[in-house]
Design an enzyme around this catalytic site. Structure first.
Site, PDB file in Angstrom:
ATOM      1  CB  SER A 170      -5.701   5.028   1.976  1.00 52.34           C
ATOM      2  OG  SER A 170      -5.264   6.084   1.217  1.00 52.34           O
TER       3      SER A 170
ATOM      4  CE  LYS B 294       4.299   7.404   5.403  1.00 51.02           C
ATOM      5  NZ  LYS B 294       4.049   8.354   4.188  1.00 51.02           N
TER       6      LYS B 294
ATOM      7  CE  LYS C 124      -3.807   2.117   0.457  1.00 54.04           C
ATOM      8  NZ  LYS C 124      -3.476   2.858  -0.747  1.00 54.04           N
TER       9      LYS C 124
ATOM     10  CG  ASP D 259       3.421  10.955  -2.950  1.00 56.37           C
ATOM     11  OD1 ASP D 259       3.370  10.748  -1.665  1.00 56.37           O
ATOM     12  OD2 ASP D 259       4.359  11.644  -3.320  1.00 56.37           O
TER      13      ASP D 259
ATOM     14  CB  THR E  26      -2.050  13.669   4.551  1.00 55.74           C
ATOM     15  OG1 THR E  26      -2.519  12.500   3.593  1.00 55.74           O
ATOM     16  CG2 THR E  26      -0.595  13.535   4.990  1.00 55.74           C
TER      17      THR E  26
ATOM     18  CD  GLN F 231       3.405   4.753   2.337  1.00 55.24           C
ATOM     19  OE1 GLN F 231       3.850   5.655   1.520  1.00 55.24           O
ATOM     20  NE2 GLN F 231       2.245   4.980   2.904  1.00 55.24           N
TER      21      GLN F 231
ATOM     22  CE  LYS G  61       4.742   7.341  -2.197  1.00 53.51           C
ATOM     23  NZ  LYS G  61       4.272   7.982  -1.010  1.00 53.51           N
TER      24      LYS G  61
END
Ligand code: NDP
Ligand code: 2IT
Length: 444
Positions: free
Chosen positions: A376, A113, A89, A165, A208, A110, A125
């Site tokens: 998300s 995170k 993801k 992004d 975000t 990511q 990504k």
């Protein structure tokens, strides 16, 4: 520690010239020493070697035809870094600076995170060196269709779920989704950040920026401070920046600056966000035009000097390495007491060291910008149960997730001897769940 040094050296050797990737790996590995000391089984299982090598890296040609009927060729990327705790993801970035190093650093970050969110999502990504700036809607659509015509075979609702992004917002996600659905003949939750009419989640757009401000609220409250009457500087004027400004203003802060890649505006009266939204979200114009509508504001034709503006709280929300050691010194000299990353890795290692040494409260992006990907994951949940939650429901969950991330990172920092160091705390808290999952799943 020699195990950690060996892994770092190997990662640098195996990925020559990938400076951003080296930077991200070094920053994480350096903080893991006490965890590795406590868990020798992690070294025996080769965990760090495996965690620094992506499971899969895809690069592909993206040919398309521009409005002048010329053939254009861009390069597409998807790095599927780690699927130990869930399907890959992470966002897609369309920007001329995109290369494998940038996508790989973003995918690596990511992983940690996504683990911090507490939700079942692995890390990945992707993106392209395509520059949406100055392109017509038709060109953007044809590019997105070509990009998806290759990407579709590598993704899926239970495999890999991209999102937005830099340079990828609602328009691009719509074109990408349309093409995926057409090729696969399946209406599945393969992308997030979708429009509200076709499966998107309320509050994903805001998530975000709002999440960043919720995180900072928790961090400064723990130190007896509040947003009320504080002066805030925000870099960027994209998705993250706009909604960080919106929430900070709602909580009583005076936001005096925003920027784009050409320059920054300084409005001592406080930024008029409606103007910025109209310029950026609707008209796709430059931030310099703010001054035409608000003549009292200043426009400065460079981005670096934004950190010389005196402020209490600084929120870098544009791009990697946009705040360096010199900027950090200026912020400290101007008595800035909190810095939180809305962007991914916007603060250089020298600047992070200065903040930590000077006692500036510092929130690393892995923790403080995780609200986007967390929401998300909430969009994926809603799609799975074929339901949609209200704005208030999603926003409340987002807030709870950000508070949990702050608490978990703080506690992990304390447990491993890094009190008040959220960089180490976020790395360790994110790492541990992925490490346990990888250990349980054997050598894969
Ligand atoms: P947008 O494309 O919406 O906005 C990006 C903003 O940053 C624009 O103002 C852009 O200016 C500026 N910018 C981009 N590149 C540069 C550069 N090289 N130098 C100076 N300014 C630059 O992207 P987002 O707001 O979505 O992303 C911003 C950051 O937040 C990125 O680091 C991204 O990885 C991170 N992030 C995004 C999340 C999301 O949900 N969208 C989630 C978590 C993190 P210009 O228009 O002139 O290019
Ligand atoms: O950096 C990020 O966390 C994002 N761009 C959001 C990713 C996502 O899947 O929502």
């Amino acid at each position: 520690m020699s195990y950690i040094n060996d892994v770092l050296e190997k990662a640098i050797r195996m990925n020559p010239g990938e400076q951003e990737f080296h930077q991200a790996v070094k920053e994480v590995l350096e903080t893991l020493e006490p965890v590795i000391n406590k868990h020798p089984e992690y070294a025996r299982a080769g965990l760090l070697e495996r965690m620094t090598e992506p499971e899969r890296q895809l690069m592909f040609r993206v040919p398309w035809v521009d409005d002048q009927n010329r053939v254009q060729v861009n390069r597409g990327f998807r790095v599927q870094f780690n699927s130990a705790i869930g399907p890959y993801k992470g966002g897609l970035r369309f920007h001329p600076s995109v290369n494998l190093s940038i996508i790989k650093f973003l995918a690596f970050e990511q992983v940690f995170k996504n683990s911090l969110t507490g939700l079942p999502i692995g890390g990945g990504k992707g993106g392209s060196d395509f520059d949406p700036r100055g392109k017509s809607d038709g060109e953007v659509m044809r590019f997105c269709q070509s990009f998806m015509t290759e990407l579709y075979r590598h993704i899926g609702a239970d495999t890999d779920v991209p999102a937005g992004d830099i340079g990828v917002g609602a328009r691009e996600i719509g074109y990408l989704y349309g093409q995926y659905k057409r090729i696969r003949n399946a209406y599945e939750s393969v992308l997030t950040g979708k429009g509200l009419s076709y499966g998107g989640s309320l509050a994903r757009k805001e998530a975000t920026g709002y999440g960043l401000v919720y995180f900072v609220d928790e961090m400064i409250k723990a130190n007896g401070k509040s947003y009320r009457d504080s002066t805030v500087v925000v870099s960027g004027s994209g998705n993250v920046a706009i909604y960080a400004v919106e929430k900070a203003q709602q909580l009583g802060a005076r936001v005096v600056s925003m920027s784009d890649s050409d320059g920054y505006i300084y409005d001592p009266k406080g930024i008029d966000l409606d103007t910025v939204k109209q310029l950026k979200e609707v008209e796709r114009k430059r931030i310099s035009e703010y001054k035409l509508i608000h003549p009292q504001a200043e426009y400065h034709k460079n981005t670096e000097r934004i950190w010389s503006i005196p402020c209490d709280i600084a929120l870098p929300c544009a791009t990697q390495n946009e705040l360096n050691g010199e900027d950090a010194k200026l912020l400290v000299a101007n008595a800035c007491y909190a810095v939180a990353e809305g962007a991914n890795m916007p603060t250089t290692p020298e600047a992070v060291d200065i903040f930590l040494k000077e006692g500036v409260l510092f929130a690393p992006g892995k923790a403080s910008n995780a609200g986007g990907v967390a929401t998300s994951a909430l969009e994926m949940s809603q799609n799975s149960i074929r339901d949609s939650w209200t704005f208030e429901e999603v926003d409340a969950k987002l807030k709870e997730i950000m508070v949990n991330i702050f608490n978990n990172a703080s506690e992990a920092a304390k447990e491993y001897g890094y009190e008040n160091n959220l960089v180490a705390g976020a790395n360790i808290a994110g790492f541990k769940k992925v490490a346990e999952a990888m250990l349980a799943q054997g050598i894969v």
